[in-house]
Structure formats: C-alpha cells, structure tokens
Scaffold this active site. Structure first.
Site, PDB file in Angstrom:
ATOM      1  N   ASP A  89       7.585 -21.224 -10.627  1.00 19.43           N
ATOM      2  CA  ASP A  89       7.210 -19.816 -10.747  1.00 19.43           C
ATOM      3  C   ASP A  89       8.378 -18.910 -10.325  1.00 19.43           C
ATOM      4  O   ASP A  89       8.680 -17.912 -10.989  1.00 19.43           O
ATOM      5  CB  ASP A  89       5.968 -19.564  -9.876  1.00 19.43           C
ATOM      6  CG  ASP A  89       5.480 -18.145  -9.982  1.00 19.43           C
ATOM      7  OD1 ASP A  89       4.983 -17.775 -11.062  1.00 19.43           O
ATOM      8  OD2 ASP A  89       5.623 -17.391  -8.992  1.00 19.43           O
ATOM      9  N   LYS A 124      10.898 -16.197 -12.629  1.00 22.11           N
ATOM     10  CA  LYS A 124      11.266 -14.814 -12.294  1.00 22.11           C
ATOM     11  C   LYS A 124      12.788 -14.657 -12.258  1.00 22.11           C
ATOM     12  O   LYS A 124      13.330 -13.653 -12.721  1.00 22.11           O
ATOM     13  CB  LYS A 124      10.643 -14.424 -10.957  1.00 22.11           C
ATOM     14  CG  LYS A 124       9.110 -14.376 -11.034  1.00 22.11           C
ATOM     15  CD  LYS A 124       8.472 -14.178  -9.682  1.00 22.11           C
ATOM     16  CE  LYS A 124       6.959 -14.288  -9.781  1.00 22.11           C
ATOM     17  NZ  LYS A 124       6.310 -14.379  -8.474  1.00 22.11           N
TER      18      LYS A 124
END
Ligand code: NAD
Length: 363
Positions: free
Chosen positions: A222, A226
């Site tokens: 995750d 980003k």
C-alpha cells in the site's frame, strides 16, 4: 439545463457512504444544484434508468440496497454515460483494478473521473500514460487527491510544486496509518511503554486500524503504491510498485499461512527480531519507523524501516497520522510538511468531495 452535470458513482463502502452523505450535505449549502445522480452501483447492485432520470440522493442508500438491477459491465457503462449528452463525472469509490483499467475508455469519451482508488495511478506505467493521453484527447478532468494520504493535500501539493517550476529533490514520509500507529506504539519516543511487536499488531487489529488480514498492511505494498504515484508526479518513470525495494514486515515463514488469525497466532515466534531492530535504534538514541522515500536525483524509491533522531518530525508523529515532507529547491533545507489523519471514511470522502467541487467549477 446546459449547466447540468451528471454524476455516476461506483462503490458504497466505508468511503462511499461518507461521500454520499457529504454529497447530500452540499445541497444545504446550495453547492450541488447542477448535479444529477444518474447511476450508482456496488459490486452486486445498481440503480439507473435508460432515460438517465435523476436518482434521489436522500434515500439513495436504501434505494440501492433494495434494487434488483445488476451493475452494467464497464464498456456498457461507458456507452450509457456518454449517451446522456450531458457532461458527466464518474466517482470511483472502489479499490477495483478492473475499473481502474477502464479509466482510459471513460476519459476518452469525455467523462471526468474523481477517485480515492490508487490502482489506476500505481499500476503499470503504460496504464498511467494511457490515462493521461485519454484525458487530453477526451477533454476530461481527473482528480485523485484521496489516493495518497486520504484527505491530506498531498497530490495537489506535488502538482502545484512541479507545475510552478519548483524542483522536488526528495519526498519522505510515513504513508500508512496502520504502520504509523504500530511504530508509534511499539517504539514510542519516550523510550518506554512499547509492547511486544506481535501484541501491538494484535491491538491495532482489534482497534480496526489494520486490514482484516494484517499482512495486507505489513507487506508494504500500500505504501509502495502511494510512493509510485508521487514519484511519477516528481518526474520518475516508475514502472510499477514492485519495481523498487519494498521491505515486507511479514516473516518469510508466515507468508503462506492460511489465515490472518493463524498469522497473528504465530507472530509472537518472531518478536525477538523486531525487539532487536528496536534495541539497535535505541543504542543510537533513535527510534525505528516504517517510511517511504523518493530521491529524485538518484531516481531511488524505497520503502522500509529506518531510524530517526527523537527530534525528527517523523519520530514524534502521533496515533495513526501520516506525515509527508517535500524537500524542494525553493523550500531549501526546511521541507514543506503535510501531517494529519491519512485514513478514515470521512476524511477520505472529503478528498473525493473537494475534487468533485474542483471538477464542477471547471465544467
Ligand atoms: P470498501 O471495501 O469499504 O468499499 C468498496 C465498495 O466498492 C463496496 O461498495 C463494493 O461493493 C464496491 N466495489 C468493489 N469492486 C467493485 C466493482 N468491481 N464494481 C462495482 N463496485 C465495486 O472500501 P473503502 O474503505 O470504502 O475504500 C474505497 C477506496 O478508497 C479504496 O480504493 C481505498 O483504497 C480508498 N481509500 C480508503 C481509505 C480509508 O481510510 N478507508 C483511505 C484512502 C483511500
């Protein structure tokens, strides 16, 4: 009317429901008078009509749950939305890769997109290029503030820096609310009070700070997504979120255990490893944190554990907050810092709703 804007929404989960209530509350401030909801779907159900008639916002959640209509397949949805002849915004409140892969076909037909979904911008570099080419060709608008840091102004900030000609040299930060919470509790700057690693993970899960299977947070993917998005805006052609070093905090031996519960049950066997990491940092008067960084000049992107002085802003973060530091030519050695909640339905939906208002202002 000519100024009407149709809105289509996919996803009504944690973020989607908060978004719907913010959308409804725009009415009270007379900010949504041009908006007409013509399509809404989850993975199982949908509400729409061939005549694109308006769906009432105040009862939309119950209308949706009692609907017997199935969602349109994506190519059909593109046709349906384009056929209205009215300017249209698609709000994608899912984490679906399939929907992300279809963004170019929506944008190409002039349908604007607003989304907190990271998948489109952190997938292959080819998809990234296709998306921005289709946006240009279709004359559509595209905003995804909440795909990085929820409601925090992260994407808009890097875009503003780059577009006004500043030179971003480095970006560094804590990009995961879960990782933030875990390390702020496990290795507090006060030096005392941190529990065993496995106990902190179990506590974070109980408090709802982790995914149902905590490995989905601990694998670092995750955060890598980003970083991929930000690195691309900083000008690096990052191929994918797996094309640079990402440190996973899942012990090798537990990568393939069947369930999240079994993972948690066996995690204490590995507490010594994390205890050692913590002790090594302590010896240097530092604390360990899980960070992502982008060094633009050397084109280095990485995600993993690093040690920080107790006085460093990354060390003294609280709760599950995110922090993102932008080092640029203009800002010199004192970075531009953005800090605050980087997860949660309401703040994430705020990122989506504010993007929608930006689109409305331009359509
Ligand atoms: P969720 O799992 O609660 O809800 C997802 C919704 O999307 C559900 O209604 C589901 O039915 C629908 N959906 C999924 N796949 C679909 C498909 N193929 N077609 C139609 N509908 C589909 O997720 P969430 O927590 O609301 O998160 C939504 C998005 O926001 C995700 O991309 C997530 O990464 C992002 N985000 C969430 C947070 C947060 O704090 N929750 C923070 C930042 C970004």
């Amino acid at each position: 009317s000519a100024r009407q804007v149709n809105i289509a929404i996919i996803g009504a989960g944690g973020v989607g429901k908060c978004f719907l209530s913010q959308l409804e509350s725009l009415a009270a401030r007379r900010q949504n008078q041009r908006l007409v909801l013509t399509y809404i779907a989850t993975s199982k159900k949908a509400v729409y009509s061939d005549s694109h008639s308006p769906i009432a916002l105040d009862s939309v959640v119950s209308t949706l749950s009692s609907s017997s209509q199935a969602p349109l397949a994506l190519p059909k949805l593109v046709d349906y939305l384009a056929a209205s002849g009215t300017k249209t915004v698609l709000v994608d409140n899912t984490s679906s890769q399939e929907i992300a892969d279809a963004y170019p076909s929506f944008l190409h037909r002039g349908i604007s997109i607003v989304t907190p979904n990271k998948k489109a911008f952190s997938g292959s570099y080819k998809l990234w290029q296709d998306i921005f080419a289709a946006k240009e060709e279709g004359g559509a608008l595209l905003y995804h503030e909440a795909s990085c840091g929820a409601g925090l102004p992260v994407i808009s900030t890097i875009k503003d820096l780059v577009e006004t000609g500043d030179e971003v040299t480095k970006i560094e930060g804590v990009f995961s609310g879960t990782m933030s919470f875990l390390f702020n509790s496990f290795a507090p700057t006060s030096g005392s009070g941190g529990g065993k690693w496995s106990a902190e993970v179990a506590k974070a899960k109980e408090l709802g700070y982790t995914e149902p299977d905590p490995r989905d947070d601990l694998n670092g993917l995750d955060v890598a997504r980003k970083l991929t998005i930000l690195a691309r805006y900083a000008g690096l052609e990052v191929e994918s979120p797996t094309s640079f070093p990402v440190q996973s905090l899942i012990p090798k031996e537990l990568e393939s255990v069947a369930s999240g519960d079994e993972f948690l049950a066996r995690l204490p066997e590995f507490d010594d490893q994390m205890e050692q990491v913590k002790a090594e940092a302590q010896k240097e008067g530092k604390v360990v944190r899980f960070v992502g960084s982008i060094d633009v000049a050397s084109k280095q992107v990485k995600v993993g554990l690093e040690k920080f002085d107790l006085s460093h802003p990354i060390a003294s973060l609280k709760g599950s907050d995110n922090i993102i530091s932008f080092y640029t030519k203009r800002y010199g050695s004192n970075p531009l810092i953005i800090q605050g909640a980087g997860a949660g339905g309401d703040v994430t939906a705020m990122g989506v709703t504010s993007d929608l208002l930006k689109v409305l202002a331009q359509l």
